[in-house]
Design a protein around this motif. Structure first.
Motif, PDB file in Angstrom:
ATOM      1  N   VAL A  12     -29.211 -38.525 -34.684  1.00 14.41           N
ATOM      2  CA  VAL A  12     -29.077 -37.375 -35.583  1.00 14.41           C
ATOM      3  C   VAL A  12     -27.728 -37.430 -36.293  1.00 14.41           C
ATOM      4  O   VAL A  12     -27.640 -37.280 -37.523  1.00 14.41           O
ATOM      5  CB  VAL A  12     -29.231 -36.043 -34.812  1.00 14.41           C
ATOM      6  N   ARG A  13     -26.663 -37.673 -35.530  1.00 14.83           N
ATOM      7  CA  ARG A  13     -25.312 -37.740 -36.127  1.00 14.83           C
ATOM      8  C   ARG A  13     -25.189 -38.903 -37.110  1.00 14.83           C
ATOM      9  O   ARG A  13     -24.552 -38.769 -38.159  1.00 14.83           O
ATOM     10  CB  ARG A  13     -24.262 -37.871 -35.031  1.00 14.83           C
ATOM     11  N   ALA A  14     -25.805 -40.036 -36.788  1.00 11.48           N
ATOM     12  CA  ALA A  14     -25.741 -41.214 -37.665  1.00 11.48           C
ATOM     13  C   ALA A  14     -26.379 -40.939 -39.025  1.00 11.48           C
ATOM     14  O   ALA A  14     -25.996 -41.536 -40.031  1.00 11.48           O
ATOM     15  CB  ALA A  14     -26.416 -42.409 -37.003  1.00 11.48           C
ATOM     16  N   LYS A  15     -27.348 -40.042 -39.060  1.00  7.89           N
ATOM     17  CA  LYS A  15     -28.003 -39.693 -40.328  1.00  7.89           C
ATOM     18  C   LYS A  15     -27.374 -38.470 -40.981  1.00  7.89           C
ATOM     19  O   LYS A  15     -27.913 -37.918 -41.924  1.00  7.89           O
ATOM     20  CB  LYS A  15     -29.495 -39.470 -40.095  1.00  7.89           C
ATOM     21  N   GLY A  16     -26.229 -38.010 -40.439  1.00  8.75           N
ATOM     22  CA  GLY A  16     -25.500 -36.919 -41.059  1.00  8.75           C
ATOM     23  C   GLY A  16     -25.897 -35.534 -40.583  1.00  8.75           C
ATOM     24  O   GLY A  16     -25.513 -34.535 -41.187  1.00  8.75           O
ATOM     25  N   GLY A  17     -26.664 -35.453 -39.498  1.00 12.96           N
ATOM     26  CA  GLY A  17     -27.122 -34.160 -39.005  1.00 12.96           C
ATOM     27  C   GLY A  17     -26.330 -33.671 -37.804  1.00 12.96           C
ATOM     28  O   GLY A  17     -25.417 -34.345 -37.324  1.00 12.96           O
ATOM     29  N   THR A  18     -26.698 -32.490 -37.338  1.00 10.13           N
ATOM     30  CA  THR A  18     -26.090 -31.883 -36.166  1.00 10.13           C
ATOM     31  C   THR A  18     -27.182 -31.593 -35.150  1.00 10.13           C
ATOM     32  O   THR A  18     -28.086 -30.798 -35.433  1.00 10.13           O
ATOM     33  CB  THR A  18     -25.396 -30.561 -36.543  1.00 10.13           C
ATOM     34  N   PRO A  19     -27.139 -32.243 -33.975  1.00 12.74           N
ATOM     35  CA  PRO A  19     -28.169 -31.960 -32.970  1.00 12.74           C
ATOM     36  C   PRO A  19     -27.944 -30.592 -32.332  1.00 12.74           C
ATOM     37  O   PRO A  19     -26.819 -30.236 -31.977  1.00 12.74           O
ATOM     38  CB  PRO A  19     -27.993 -33.084 -31.945  1.00 12.74           C
ATOM     39  N   ARG A  20     -28.998 -29.813 -32.211  1.00 15.44           N
ATOM     40  CA  ARG A  20     -28.976 -28.497 -31.563  1.00 15.44           C
ATOM     41  C   ARG A  20     -30.057 -28.523 -30.486  1.00 15.44           C
ATOM     42  O   ARG A  20     -31.192 -28.125 -30.715  1.00 15.44           O
ATOM     43  CB  ARG A  20     -29.261 -27.377 -32.566  1.00 15.44           C
ATOM     44  N   ILE A  21     -29.684 -29.064 -29.327  1.00 20.67           N
ATOM     45  CA  ILE A  21     -30.639 -29.263 -28.242  1.00 20.67           C
ATOM     46  C   ILE A  21     -30.503 -28.125 -27.235  1.00 20.67           C
ATOM     47  O   ILE A  21     -29.400 -27.751 -26.851  1.00 20.67           O
ATOM     48  CB  ILE A  21     -30.393 -30.623 -27.544  1.00 20.67           C
ATOM     49  N   VAL A  22     -31.624 -27.589 -26.790  1.00 17.76           N
ATOM     50  CA  VAL A  22     -31.625 -26.465 -25.859  1.00 17.76           C
ATOM     51  C   VAL A  22     -30.890 -26.856 -24.568  1.00 17.76           C
ATOM     52  O   VAL A  22     -31.003 -27.975 -24.087  1.00 17.76           O
ATOM     53  CB  VAL A  22     -33.065 -25.997 -25.565  1.00 17.76           C
ATOM     54  N   ALA A  23     -30.096 -25.937 -24.061  1.00 20.72           N
ATOM     55  CA  ALA A  23     -29.391 -26.139 -22.793  1.00 20.72           C
ATOM     56  C   ALA A  23     -30.285 -25.658 -21.663  1.00 20.72           C
ATOM     57  O   ALA A  23     -30.771 -24.536 -21.688  1.00 20.72           O
ATOM     58  CB  ALA A  23     -28.077 -25.377 -22.800  1.00 20.72           C
ATOM     59  N   THR A  24     -30.532 -26.509 -20.692  1.00 16.40           N
ATOM     60  CA  THR A  24     -31.354 -26.136 -19.540  1.00 16.40           C
ATOM     61  C   THR A  24     -30.554 -26.336 -18.263  1.00 16.40           C
ATOM     62  O   THR A  24     -29.503 -26.956 -18.262  1.00 16.40           O
ATOM     63  CB  THR A  24     -32.632 -26.993 -19.470  1.00 16.40           C
ATOM     64  N   GLY A  25     -31.071 -25.839 -17.178  1.00 18.99           N
ATOM     65  CA  GLY A  25     -30.424 -26.016 -15.883  1.00 18.99           C
ATOM     66  C   GLY A  25     -29.154 -25.210 -15.718  1.00 18.99           C
ATOM     67  O   GLY A  25     -28.234 -25.623 -15.023  1.00 18.99           O
ATOM     68  N   MET A  26     -29.064 -24.048 -16.355  1.00 21.52           N
ATOM     69  CA  MET A  26     -27.850 -23.239 -16.293  1.00 21.52           C
ATOM     70  C   MET A  26     -27.925 -22.133 -15.247  1.00 21.52           C
ATOM     71  O   MET A  26     -26.921 -21.563 -14.870  1.00 21.52           O
ATOM     72  CB  MET A  26     -27.563 -22.603 -17.652  1.00 21.52           C
ATOM     73  N   TRP A  27     -29.111 -21.771 -14.784  1.00 23.64           N
ATOM     74  CA  TRP A  27     -29.257 -20.666 -13.836  1.00 23.64           C
ATOM     75  C   TRP A  27     -28.642 -21.033 -12.492  1.00 23.64           C
ATOM     76  O   TRP A  27     -28.735 -22.155 -12.035  1.00 23.64           O
ATOM     77  CB  TRP A  27     -30.727 -20.304 -13.647  1.00 23.64           C
ATOM     78  N   GLY A  28     -28.012 -20.052 -11.865  1.00 20.98           N
ATOM     79  CA  GLY A  28     -27.462 -20.242 -10.538  1.00 20.98           C
ATOM     80  C   GLY A  28     -26.124 -20.949 -10.508  1.00 20.98           C
ATOM     81  O   GLY A  28     -25.635 -21.314  -9.448  1.00 20.98           O
ATOM     82  N   ARG A  29     -25.504 -21.161 -11.639  1.00 19.25           N
ATOM     83  CA  ARG A  29     -24.196 -21.809 -11.706  1.00 19.25           C
ATOM     84  C   ARG A  29     -23.134 -20.739 -11.953  1.00 19.25           C
ATOM     85  O   ARG A  29     -23.422 -19.678 -12.465  1.00 19.25           O
ATOM     86  CB  ARG A  29     -24.168 -22.840 -12.818  1.00 19.25           C
ATOM     87  N   GLY A  30     -21.899 -21.064 -11.623  1.00 14.76           N
ATOM     88  CA  GLY A  30     -20.808 -20.144 -11.892  1.00 14.76           C
ATOM     89  C   GLY A  30     -20.562 -20.021 -13.391  1.00 14.76           C
ATOM     90  O   GLY A  30     -20.924 -20.900 -14.171  1.00 14.76           O
ATOM     91  N   GLU A  31     -19.936 -18.927 -13.794  1.00 15.86           N
ATOM     92  CA  GLU A  31     -19.694 -18.688 -15.218  1.00 15.86           C
ATOM     93  C   GLU A  31     -18.863 -19.787 -15.857  1.00 15.86           C
ATOM     94  O   GLU A  31     -19.173 -20.260 -16.947  1.00 15.86           O
ATOM     95  CB  GLU A  31     -19.011 -17.339 -15.416  1.00 15.86           C
ATOM     96  N   ALA A  32     -17.804 -20.224 -15.189  1.00 13.57           N
ATOM     97  CA  ALA A  32     -16.923 -21.257 -15.757  1.00 13.57           C
ATOM     98  C   ALA A  32     -17.682 -22.569 -15.958  1.00 13.57           C
ATOM     99  O   ALA A  32     -17.567 -23.211 -17.001  1.00 13.57           O
ATOM    100  CB  ALA A  32     -15.713 -21.472 -14.857  1.00 13.57           C
TER     101      ALA A  32
END
Length: 72
Positions: free
Chosen positions: A44-64
């Motif tokens: 995506v970056r090589a073609k001049g774009g910005t990747p916006r990929i969903v963040a997963t696996g965040m539940w149950g982790r500390g805020e920091a």
């Protein structure tokens, strides 16, 4: 707005096949977690774009830790 689609065999990982469907200068590219690897993001970056990929696996982790992962 969807401008292009590509059909690939089911035994090919989406993240590996995705770069072939990218147009030139794709802008912001929104995708699910199957596209999280460096292979797709780099394409995506090589073609001049910005990747916006969903963040997963965040539940149950500390805020920091969650904020650090989201920032990355």
């Amino acid at each position: 707005m969807v401008e292009e689609i590509a059909v690939t065999p089911s035994n090919i990982n989406d993240g590996k096949a995705g770069p072939d469907a990218l147009p030139d200068n794709p802008g912001q590219v929104f995708a699910d977690s199957a596209y999280r690897g460096n292979h797709f993001g780099a394409a995506v970056r090589a073609k001049g774009g910005t990747p916006r990929i969903v963040a997963t696996g965040m539940w149950g982790r500390g805020e920091a830790e969650t904020l650090a992962r989201l920032e990355a």
